[in-house]
Design a protein around this motif. Structure first.
Motif, PDB file in Angstrom:
ATOM      1  N   LEU A 285      -9.087   0.030  -5.317  1.00  0.00           N
ATOM      2  CA  LEU A 285      -7.761   0.367  -5.867  1.00  0.00           C
ATOM      3  C   LEU A 285      -8.304   1.309  -6.674  1.00  0.00           C
ATOM      4  O   LEU A 285      -8.680   1.553  -7.672  1.00  0.00           O
ATOM      5  N   ASP A 286      -7.426   2.882  -6.812  1.00  0.00           N
ATOM      6  CA  ASP A 286      -7.613   3.432  -7.295  1.00  0.00           C
ATOM      7  C   ASP A 286      -6.361   4.894  -7.686  1.00  0.00           C
ATOM      8  O   ASP A 286      -5.712   4.429  -6.245  1.00  0.00           O
ATOM      9  N   THR A 287      -5.797   5.923  -8.481  1.00  0.00           N
ATOM     10  CA  THR A 287      -5.145   6.349  -7.454  1.00  0.00           C
ATOM     11  C   THR A 287      -5.256   7.683  -7.134  1.00  0.00           C
ATOM     12  O   THR A 287      -7.138   8.257  -6.743  1.00  0.00           O
ATOM     13  N   LEU A 288      -5.212   7.746  -5.902  1.00  0.00           N
ATOM     14  CA  LEU A 288      -5.776   8.942  -4.605  1.00  0.00           C
ATOM     15  C   LEU A 288      -5.158  10.809  -5.550  1.00  0.00           C
ATOM     16  O   LEU A 288      -4.028  11.020  -6.389  1.00  0.00           O
TER      17      LEU A 288
ATOM     18  N   VAL B 108     -18.849   3.655   3.947  1.00  0.00           N
ATOM     19  CA  VAL B 108     -17.466   4.025   4.272  1.00  0.00           C
ATOM     20  C   VAL B 108     -16.931   3.868   2.993  1.00  0.00           C
ATOM     21  O   VAL B 108     -16.757   2.314   2.271  1.00  0.00           O
ATOM     22  N   VAL B 109     -16.233   5.008   2.692  1.00  0.00           N
ATOM     23  CA  VAL B 109     -15.477   3.761   1.037  1.00  0.00           C
ATOM     24  C   VAL B 109     -13.509   4.104   1.739  1.00  0.00           C
ATOM     25  O   VAL B 109     -13.552   5.055   1.609  1.00  0.00           O
ATOM     26  N   LEU B 110     -13.374   2.957   1.423  1.00  0.00           N
ATOM     27  CA  LEU B 110     -11.739   3.291   1.273  1.00  0.00           C
ATOM     28  C   LEU B 110     -10.766   3.018   0.054  1.00  0.00           C
ATOM     29  O   LEU B 110     -11.115   1.634  -0.792  1.00  0.00           O
ATOM     30  N   VAL B 111     -10.300   3.954  -0.179  1.00  0.00           N
ATOM     31  CA  VAL B 111      -9.476   4.342  -1.247  1.00  0.00           C
ATOM     32  C   VAL B 111      -7.576   3.583  -1.623  1.00  0.00           C
ATOM     33  O   VAL B 111      -7.407   4.331  -0.755  1.00  0.00           O
ATOM     34  N   VAL B 112      -7.771   2.502  -2.435  1.00  0.00           N
ATOM     35  CA  VAL B 112      -5.760   2.175  -1.694  1.00  0.00           C
ATOM     36  C   VAL B 112      -5.242   2.957  -2.787  1.00  0.00           C
ATOM     37  O   VAL B 112      -5.711   2.150  -4.362  1.00  0.00           O
ATOM     38  N   GLU B 113      -4.057   3.269  -2.527  1.00  0.00           N
ATOM     39  CA  GLU B 113      -3.138   3.579  -4.132  1.00  0.00           C
ATOM     40  C   GLU B 113      -1.637   2.348  -3.639  1.00  0.00           C
ATOM     41  O   GLU B 113      -1.289   2.760  -3.114  1.00  0.00           O
TER      42      GLU B 113
ATOM     43  N   VAL C 128       0.857  -1.161  -0.126  1.00  0.00           N
ATOM     44  CA  VAL C 128      -0.013  -0.211   0.083  1.00  0.00           C
ATOM     45  C   VAL C 128       0.849   1.396   0.093  1.00  0.00           C
ATOM     46  O   VAL C 128       2.149   1.435   1.333  1.00  0.00           O
ATOM     47  N   ARG C 129       0.815   2.043  -1.048  1.00  0.00           N
ATOM     48  CA  ARG C 129       1.557   3.609  -1.236  1.00  0.00           C
ATOM     49  C   ARG C 129       1.101   4.935  -0.004  1.00  0.00           C
ATOM     50  O   ARG C 129       1.533   4.755   0.356  1.00  0.00           O
ATOM     51  N   ARG C 130      -0.482   4.769  -0.285  1.00  0.00           N
ATOM     52  CA  ARG C 130      -0.956   5.240   0.545  1.00  0.00           C
ATOM     53  C   ARG C 130      -2.799   4.729   0.610  1.00  0.00           C
ATOM     54  O   ARG C 130      -3.218   4.218  -1.106  1.00  0.00           O
ATOM     55  N   CYS C 131      -3.396   5.420   1.569  1.00  0.00           N
ATOM     56  CA  CYS C 131      -4.930   5.574   1.134  1.00  0.00           C
ATOM     57  C   CYS C 131      -5.754   6.953   1.554  1.00  0.00           C
ATOM     58  O   CYS C 131      -5.421   7.154   1.945  1.00  0.00           O
ATOM     59  N   ALA C 132      -7.641   6.430   1.742  1.00  0.00           N
ATOM     60  CA  ALA C 132      -8.359   7.359   2.042  1.00  0.00           C
ATOM     61  C   ALA C 132      -9.538   6.440   2.291  1.00  0.00           C
ATOM     62  O   ALA C 132     -10.016   5.876   1.755  1.00  0.00           O
ATOM     63  N   LEU C 133      -9.703   6.945   3.421  1.00  0.00           N
ATOM     64  CA  LEU C 133     -10.927   6.547   4.422  1.00  0.00           C
ATOM     65  C   LEU C 133     -11.544   7.731   3.663  1.00  0.00           C
ATOM     66  O   LEU C 133     -11.920   8.963   4.494  1.00  0.00           O
ATOM     67  N   ILE C 134     -13.224   7.379   3.247  1.00  0.00           N
ATOM     68  CA  ILE C 134     -14.031   8.638   3.222  1.00  0.00           C
ATOM     69  C   ILE C 134     -15.338   8.126   2.920  1.00  0.00           C
ATOM     70  O   ILE C 134     -16.239   6.754   3.267  1.00  0.00           O
ATOM     71  N   GLY C 135     -15.965   9.382   3.727  1.00  0.00           N
ATOM     72  CA  GLY C 135     -17.756   9.004   3.582  1.00  0.00           C
ATOM     73  C   GLY C 135     -18.431   9.598   2.589  1.00  0.00           C
ATOM     74  O   GLY C 135     -18.041  10.707   1.804  1.00  0.00           O
ATOM     75  N   VAL C 136     -19.345   9.061   1.277  1.00  0.00           N
ATOM     76  CA  VAL C 136     -19.974   9.339   0.768  1.00  0.00           C
ATOM     77  C   VAL C 136     -21.724   8.750   1.101  1.00  0.00           C
ATOM     78  O   VAL C 136     -22.365   7.649   1.101  1.00  0.00           O
TER      79      VAL C 136
END
Length: 118
Positions: free
Chosen positions: A92-95, A56-61, A38-46
């Motif tokens: 998985l996605d770029t942030l 809750v969405v976890l996006v992992v780069e 994992v390079r970095r991640c973001a936990l966001i609410g939509v």
């Protein structure tokens, strides 16, 4: 106010509210970022209109050169342990970044993620 809702901006919005749980990304993101690959991640609410609640969405780069499916499997295995903070979507996605510090642009990410929770 946006569309009849109060919208919090800045760090206050970094807290996600799901049901009766407050989920603080700054508690979970550093732990997830220690997972191999994992390079970095973001936990966001939509906000989900149908549920009238946040998903809750976890996006992992992933790190360059890592196999996405392997990283995703490691992350899913690790995050299934914390009941209140389990993401509804892991992706998985770029942030996207903003500013000189290249902080994750969570607003842009939230807008991108709206299509993932439908």
């Amino acid at each position: 106010m946006e569309e009849g809702r109060i919208v919090l901006h800045g760090r206050a919005k970094d807290m996600n509210i799901r049901g009766r749980y407050n989920i603080y990304p700054e508690l979970h993101e550093p732990v997830i970022e220690r997972i191999q690959g994992v390079r970095r991640c973001a936990l966001i609410g939509v906000f989900d209109e149908e549920l009238a609640d946040e998903k809750v969405v976890l996006v992992v780069e992933p790190e360059p050169g890592e196999t996405g499916n392997v990283v995703l499997a490691r992350v899913r295995h690790a995050v299934r342990r914390g009941a209140s903070a389990i993401p509804d979507v892991v992706r998985l996605d770029t942030l996207p970044t903003v500013g000189r510090s290249a902080k994750v642009d969570k607003q842009a990410l939230r807008e991108r993620a709206c299509g993932w929770v439908a």
